[in-house]
Design a protein around this motif. Sequence first.
Motif, short mmCIF file in Angstrom:
data_model
loop_
_atom_site.label_atom_id
_atom_site.label_comp_id
_atom_site.label_asym_id
_atom_site.label_seq_id
_atom_site.Cartn_x
_atom_site.Cartn_y
_atom_site.Cartn_z
N HIS A 61 6.97 3.42 -9.98
CA HIS A 61 7.36 2.16 -10.63
C HIS A 61 6.58 0.99 -10.03
O HIS A 61 6.03 0.16 -10.75
N PHE A 62 6.54 0.94 -8.71
CA PHE A 62 5.81 -0.15 -8.07
C PHE A 62 4.32 -0.06 -8.36
O PHE A 62 3.66 -1.09 -8.59
N ALA A 63 3.78 1.14 -8.35
CA ALA A 63 2.35 1.31 -8.64
C ALA A 63 2.02 0.77 -10.03
O ALA A 63 1.01 0.08 -10.23
N LYS A 64 2.89 1.04 -11.01
CA LYS A 64 2.68 0.55 -12.37
C LYS A 64 2.82 -0.97 -12.42
O LYS A 64 2.03 -1.66 -13.07
N LEU A 65 3.79 -1.49 -11.72
CA LEU A 65 3.99 -2.94 -11.65
C LEU A 65 2.76 -3.62 -11.07
O LEU A 65 2.28 -4.62 -11.61
N ALA A 66 2.25 -3.09 -9.98
CA ALA A 66 1.07 -3.66 -9.34
C ALA A 66 -0.16 -3.57 -10.25
O ALA A 66 -0.94 -4.52 -10.33
N GLU A 67 -0.32 -2.47 -10.93
CA GLU A 67 -1.46 -2.30 -11.84
C GLU A 67 -1.34 -3.26 -13.02
O GLU A 67 -2.33 -3.89 -13.43
N ASP A 68 -0.15 -3.42 -13.58
CA ASP A 68 0.06 -4.36 -14.68
C ASP A 68 -0.23 -5.79 -14.22
O ASP A 68 -0.85 -6.58 -14.95
N TYR A 69 0.21 -6.13 -13.00
CA TYR A 69 -0.07 -7.46 -12.46
C TYR A 69 -1.58 -7.66 -12.33
O TYR A 69 -2.11 -8.71 -12.72
N HIS A 74 0.84 -1.21 0.00
CA HIS A 74 0.00 0.00 0.00
C HIS A 74 0.87 1.26 0.00
O HIS A 74 0.64 2.19 -0.77
N GLU A 75 1.88 1.28 0.85
CA GLU A 75 2.78 2.43 0.92
C GLU A 75 3.50 2.65 -0.41
O GLU A 75 3.60 3.78 -0.89
N LEU A 76 3.98 1.57 -1.02
CA LEU A 76 4.70 1.69 -2.29
C LEU A 76 3.79 2.13 -3.43
O LEU A 76 4.21 2.88 -4.31
N ALA A 95 13.56 -5.96 -1.73
CA ALA A 95 14.67 -5.01 -1.88
C ALA A 95 14.35 -3.63 -1.32
O ALA A 95 15.27 -2.87 -1.00
N ASN A 96 13.08 -3.30 -1.24
CA ASN A 96 12.72 -1.94 -0.82
C ASN A 96 12.15 -1.90 0.55
O ASN A 96 11.43 -2.37 1.13
N ALA A 98 5.96 -14.78 -13.58
CA ALA A 98 7.19 -13.98 -13.70
C ALA A 98 6.99 -12.60 -13.10
O ALA A 98 7.89 -12.08 -12.41
N MET A 99 5.82 -12.03 -13.32
CA MET A 99 5.55 -10.70 -12.77
C MET A 99 5.45 -10.77 -11.25
O MET A 99 5.93 -9.88 -10.55
N LYS A 100 4.86 -11.84 -10.74
CA LYS A 100 4.77 -12.02 -9.29
C LYS A 100 6.17 -12.15 -8.68
O LYS A 100 6.45 -11.56 -7.63
N ASP A 101 7.06 -12.86 -9.36
CA ASP A 101 8.45 -12.98 -8.90
C ASP A 101 9.13 -11.61 -8.87
O ASP A 101 9.86 -11.29 -7.94
N GLU A 102 8.88 -10.81 -9.90
CA GLU A 102 9.46 -9.47 -9.97
C GLU A 102 8.94 -8.60 -8.83
O GLU A 102 9.70 -7.87 -8.20
N ILE A 103 7.66 -8.68 -8.56
CA ILE A 103 7.07 -7.90 -7.47
C ILE A 103 7.65 -8.35 -6.13
O ILE A 103 8.00 -7.51 -5.29
#
Length: 79
Positions: A28-36, A20-22, A78-79, A67-72
């Motif tokens: 970048h994380f918001a876009k990643l989460a939306e794409d997922y 939620h914070e990210l 890392a963050n 793969a996207m879940k692994d990236e997330i």
Amino acid sequence: MSNTPHELAAEFPEFVEKMHELKVSDKHFAKLAEDYHELNRKVHAAETNVAPREELSEVDLRKRRGAMKDEIYAYLKAN
């Protein structure tokens, strides 16, 4: 195949607050989460035959979601 969508909060319950914070602070994380989320909805629609696909296409969607879940997950660690 599952009829339950793989929502990020269910996949990573230990990171719910961090996600939620990210989403609010990290574009970048918001876009990643939306794409997922978008990809996950496509997989779920295919698995439940709401939007049927050929089997190979459905398998490809599931692989991309994994793969996207692994990236997330890596991003969250890392963050």
